[in-house]
Design an enzyme around this catalytic site. Structure first.
Site, PDB file in Angstrom:
ATOM      1  N   GLU A 162      43.418  13.354  59.257  1.00 44.03           N
ATOM      2  CA  GLU A 162      42.451  13.764  58.231  1.00 44.03           C
ATOM      3  C   GLU A 162      41.236  12.847  58.226  1.00 44.03           C
ATOM      4  OE1 GLU A 162      44.412  14.624  54.514  1.00 44.03           O
ATOM      5  OE2 GLU A 162      45.507  16.250  55.465  1.00 44.03           O
TER       6      GLU A 162
ATOM      7  N   GLU B 289      50.748  18.574  60.162  1.00 42.86           N
ATOM      8  CA  GLU B 289      51.273  18.206  58.838  1.00 42.86           C
ATOM      9  C   GLU B 289      51.356  19.462  57.992  1.00 42.86           C
ATOM     10  OE1 GLU B 289      49.607  14.573  57.175  1.00 42.86           O
ATOM     11  OE2 GLU B 289      49.722  15.465  55.185  1.00 42.86           O
TER      12      GLU B 289
HETATM   13  C1  GAL Z   1      47.777  14.695  53.419  1.00 46.71           C
HETATM   14  C2  GAL Z   1      47.705  13.323  54.082  1.00 46.71           C
HETATM   15  C3  GAL Z   1      48.986  12.556  53.894  1.00 46.71           C
HETATM   16  C4  GAL Z   1      49.423  12.644  52.470  1.00 46.71           C
HETATM   17  C5  GAL Z   1      49.608  14.078  52.071  1.00 46.71           C
HETATM   18  C6  GAL Z   1      50.122  14.287  50.675  1.00 46.71           C
HETATM   19  O1  GAL Z   1      46.543  15.240  53.190  1.00 46.71           O
HETATM   20  O2  GAL Z   1      47.458  13.452  55.443  1.00 46.71           O
HETATM   21  O3  GAL Z   1      48.814  11.216  54.281  1.00 46.71           O
HETATM   22  O4  GAL Z   1      48.462  12.025  51.696  1.00 46.71           O
HETATM   23  O5  GAL Z   1      48.345  14.703  52.168  1.00 46.71           O
HETATM   24  O6  GAL Z   1      50.169  15.649  50.377  1.00 46.71           O
END
Ligand code: GAL
Length: 802
Positions: free
Chosen positions: A422, A498
């Protein structure tokens, strides 16, 4: 260079490699024990003669933050775990035998969080800001030999906070080694082994060996490279008889042919060892071992991930590096327990979010069969936190990324490199430039694996994707856009870097359960006033989804090669929504103590062949309340539910359902579920209304421990009623006691809001459960662990340390 091909010349190989286990020419010694530690900055502590009497004696790995007190005012903030940072000093005195005078000695650190300065005998060896990277320094010019004392001093500065979006820990939290080699030796991370033209019949194993000559005689040497299976049997080898070793670096390339190789896969992770020997006359100057796996994989635009010719869906999870109540301090047994719990769920992938992992994680992934996405950075030049790595990126990214790739590129488990998570530069032209730079750094050292980046804005304006530098388009979230991926990116390969970000507190159930709630700043409702979140899989972040929502999509389409769920385990920090007193996350499929939440069994029912029938919630409610009863099941056509032996009906999963549900008017008693296939009972399970706490039941994940190895037993304490039912809301204070050579390394209960210390001999049960982590000492013998709570008889469990 004259090559003699040695394939199947087993006699010579065994004759030469009989010493391989002793690593002739190379001494690698564990350097973890007997350090002195001081919390707080001190002047002149780098000097050899500094008076450190009175400093605390400890063994590494060590994390001082985990020993501290939670406070929302700690500069790490609740997002960083709400524990203290600061500056810490470590010192260690040691002697080096005269015999090593003509050799080279290095100190190797696997990770120091963060901004470390290292000195030996008052000489500054270097500064390393990155808290997750492995590094070494040469000690040779500054060492005193024989009985004389040498002193290593390490300053660790984690005082500039916030520098992380999650709990980092502080200190020398991974292992340290001393490595002594001859002046001619295999370089640090000096082999690169790739497996090519892999089939069931044969494989070519290419070994590139980099030899460093630092003051040795240039001339001709022999390099013998042997390949061994895990039983130690030689299966191939090559020798370069006259290798001209120059000053500085010499590179040798050798190909080994292996017939009928045992291929590495996620179900059968077969490993081999490459043993490299540099020989001068009859003297072995160095022995260097590289563990590898033989496998062939690629990502396909349409078919997804292909391993050894077969489609494999990547069913992965993201993991931060903390080990719950042990903090960031690496313990391989704690890590192995985490991976075992994940493997039993059917998980086959790990993303090392958002930084290089410990070497132990990759060793375990190699031997247990996980596909690893090895990630480098959470930010580049632009900050996410005021004091994070963006301050060092320009100066250090090349060195850090190269070191990560060099260290990790022989691990068969590593299949994807991620250059960032991100990254704010996704929407800025600098993203284009930096992505190209980083991908080139990786590909220059390893052209066998794809590079990705985890994009939370994976649209066509995304500069990282636009740059063309990444081989796999990494999507963070956007589950509703996944099906249309190829409309957006017709010829590109997909990876779900993710996904999900659902929230749950183990053992908490709010009705009704069948509407999906997205937590947001405007609507905090899914979070209860007591900072719990319902564990029916129906609450998520606004950018994420429930577990079922994303898996249903990923499962359906081959081109969706797989996903890494946020997250496998709860972790310290990031208590989204950022609601103090919460100080750890709610995202885990498994809580911080290692106790599975209900959704664990959804994945197990989908990802394993093991018969599953999981029934929830607990059965202690107000009479007359409407309660949603869920079951996850597999290997069956239907489930029938009975309340006090009266059938509440048969349910079958329809279409792409992943669970069944009954809406039940509560009455106390026994809730029983029976799964059947073709009318034959597969499994039956029940939940009973529990009475008041009467018994503590102790169980250990293992009862035989190894002495002198920081081995751990994870002891679960369950609060049961007199009939053996878990008391679902029990919160008794449980006090643990250990007799024998062992100690309590940590306690926990999985409650993200608890401010009790992790280093203690007591823990309040949370929804009926508590955990004590017992660490074996140096000696063998029996260890007894007892637990008591007011009004309940004491319980005891025996561990044997060998
Ligand atoms: C994502 C991020 C993670 C964590 C997650 C929580 O956007 O990459 O590190 O913060 O959100 O939902």
């Amino acid at each position: 260079m004259k090559y003699t091909y040695l394939l199947f010349s087993i006699f010579l190989l065994t004759a030469v490699f009989v010493h391989a286990q002793n690593q002739p020419g190379r001494q690698v010694s564990n350097f973890d024990k007997n350090w002195l530690f001081n919390l707080g900055d001190v002047t002149n502590a780098q000097l050899a003669g500094f008076n450190d009497a009175g400093w605390r004696k400890l063994n590494l790995p060590h994390d001082w933050s985990i020993e501290g007190k939670f406070s929302k005012d700690n500069p790490a903030k609740p997002e960083g775990g709400a524990l203290p940072g600061g500056i810490g000093w470590y010192r260690k005195a040691f002697v080096v035998p005269d015999a090593n005078k003509r050799k080279l000695t290095y100190i190797e650190f696997d990770g120091v969080y963060q901004k470390s300065d290292v000195w030996v005998n008052g000489h500054h060896l270097g500064f390393r800001p990155n808290g997750y990277i492995s590094f070494r320094y040469e000690l040779t010019p500054y060492l005193k030999y024989g009985g004389q004392k040498n002193v290593i001093a390490v300053k660790v500065d984690n005082s500039t906070q916030p520098n992380s979006r999650w709990y980092s820990g502080s200190g020398i939290y991974r292992h340290v080694r001393l490595v002594t080699v001859n002046k001619i030796a295999v370089d640090q991370w000096g082999t690169f082994v790739t497996t090519n033209t892999v089939s069931e019949d044969s494989a070519k194993v290419s070994v590139k060996t980099t030899i460093r000559n630092k003051g040795g005689k240039t001339g001709e040497y022999k390099l013998i490279t042997g390949l061994y299976d895990m039983a130690g049997k030689a299966v191939g080898g090559r020798v370069v008889n006259q290798l001209l070793i120059k000053d500085s670096l010499t590179i040798a390339n050798q190909d080994l042919l292996v017939l009928k190789p045992k291929l590495w896969s996620v179900t059968k992770p077969a490993l081999y060892q490459v043993v490299s020997k540099i020989i001068s006359g009859n003297v072995v100057l160095d022995t260097y071992t590289t563990t590898i796996g033989i496998r062939d994989f690629h990502f396909d635009v349409d078919k997804g991930f292909i391993l050894n010719g077969e489609s494999v869906k990547i069913k992965g999870v993201c993991l931060h590096h903390d080990l719950g109540c042990l903090g960031a301090a690496l313990n391989v047994h704690a890590l192995a327990r985490q991976l075992k719990i994940l493997k039993e769920m059917g998980c086959n992938g790990i993303r090392t979010s958002h930084n290089p992992p410990s070497p132990e994680l990759l060793n375990l992934a190699d031997s247990m069969g996980f596909i690893v996405m090895d990630e480098a950075f959470d930010c580049w030049e632009k900050a996410k936190e005021k004091y994070d790595y963006h301050l060092f990126f320009k100066q250090w990214h090349k060195r850090d990324l190269e070191d990560q790739v060099l260290r990790d590129r022989n691990h068969p488990s590593v299949m994807i490199w991620s250059i960032g998570n991100e990254i704010p530069e996704q929407s800025d032209s600098s993203g284009f430039r930096i992505a190209k730079d980083l991908a080139a750094i990786v590909h220059n050292l390893d052209s066998t694996r794809p590079v990705t980046a985890a994009n939370n804005h994976p649209d066509t304006k995304n500069q990282i994707i636009k740059s063309g530098a990444i081989d796999l388009v990494g999507y963070n979230y956007h589950h509703n856009d996944l099906v249309g991926f190829h409309e957006r990116y017709p010829d590109k390969k997909f990876i779900g870097t993710e996904t999900t970000s659902a929230l749950e507190t183990r053992g908490i159930y709010d009705m009704p359960s069948d509407s999906i709630r997205r937590w947001s700043d405007e609507d905090k409702q899914p979070m209860n006033p007591d900072f719990t979140v319902s564990a029916y899989d129906n609450v998520s972040t606004p950018w994420g989804s429930t577990h079922e929502e994303t898996w249903k999509i990923i499962k359906k389409y081959d081109f969706l090669s797989g996903m890494f769920i946020w997250t496998g385990f709860d972790y310290l920090g990031e208590p989204t929504p950022y609601t103090w007193p919460a100080r750890s996350s709610y995202f885990g499929i498994i809580d911080l103590a290692g106790f599975p939440k209900d959704v664990y069994y959804m994945y197990q029912s989908e990802w394993t062949n093991k018969p599953v029938l999981h029934l929830f919630p607990h059965w202690n409610w107000e009479p007359g309340k409407t309660v949603d009863v869920w079951a996850y099941y597999n290997n069956a056509d239907e489930v029938e539910l009975y309340l006090n032996e009266k059938s509440l009906g048969i349910k079958k999963k329809q279409a792409d359902d992943l669970h069944v549900m009954w809406r039940v008017k509560y009455e106390p008693g026994t809730l029983r579920a029976v799964s059947r296939k073709n009318g034959v009972v597969v499994l039956s399970t029940e939940v009973k209304t529990a009475g008041s706490p009467a018994v503590i039941q102790l169980s250990a994940d293992k009862s035989m421990l190894k002495a002198g190895d920081a081995d751990l037993a994870f002891i679960t304490a369950k609060v049961l009623d007199k009939d053996g039912n878990l008391v679902p809301l029990a919160k008794n204070k449980i006090t643990f006691k250990v007799t024998g050579d062992a100690f309590i390394a940590g306690v926990d209960n999985g409650d993200p809001t608890s401010h009790e210390p992790f280093k203690a001999n007591y823990r309040y049960a949370f929804n009926g459960l508590a955990l004590a982590v017992i660490q074996a000492g140096e000696t063998s013998g029996t260890v007894m662990v007892s637990a008591k709570a007011e009004g309940l008889p004491a319980a005891e469990i025996k561990l044997v340390v060998k």
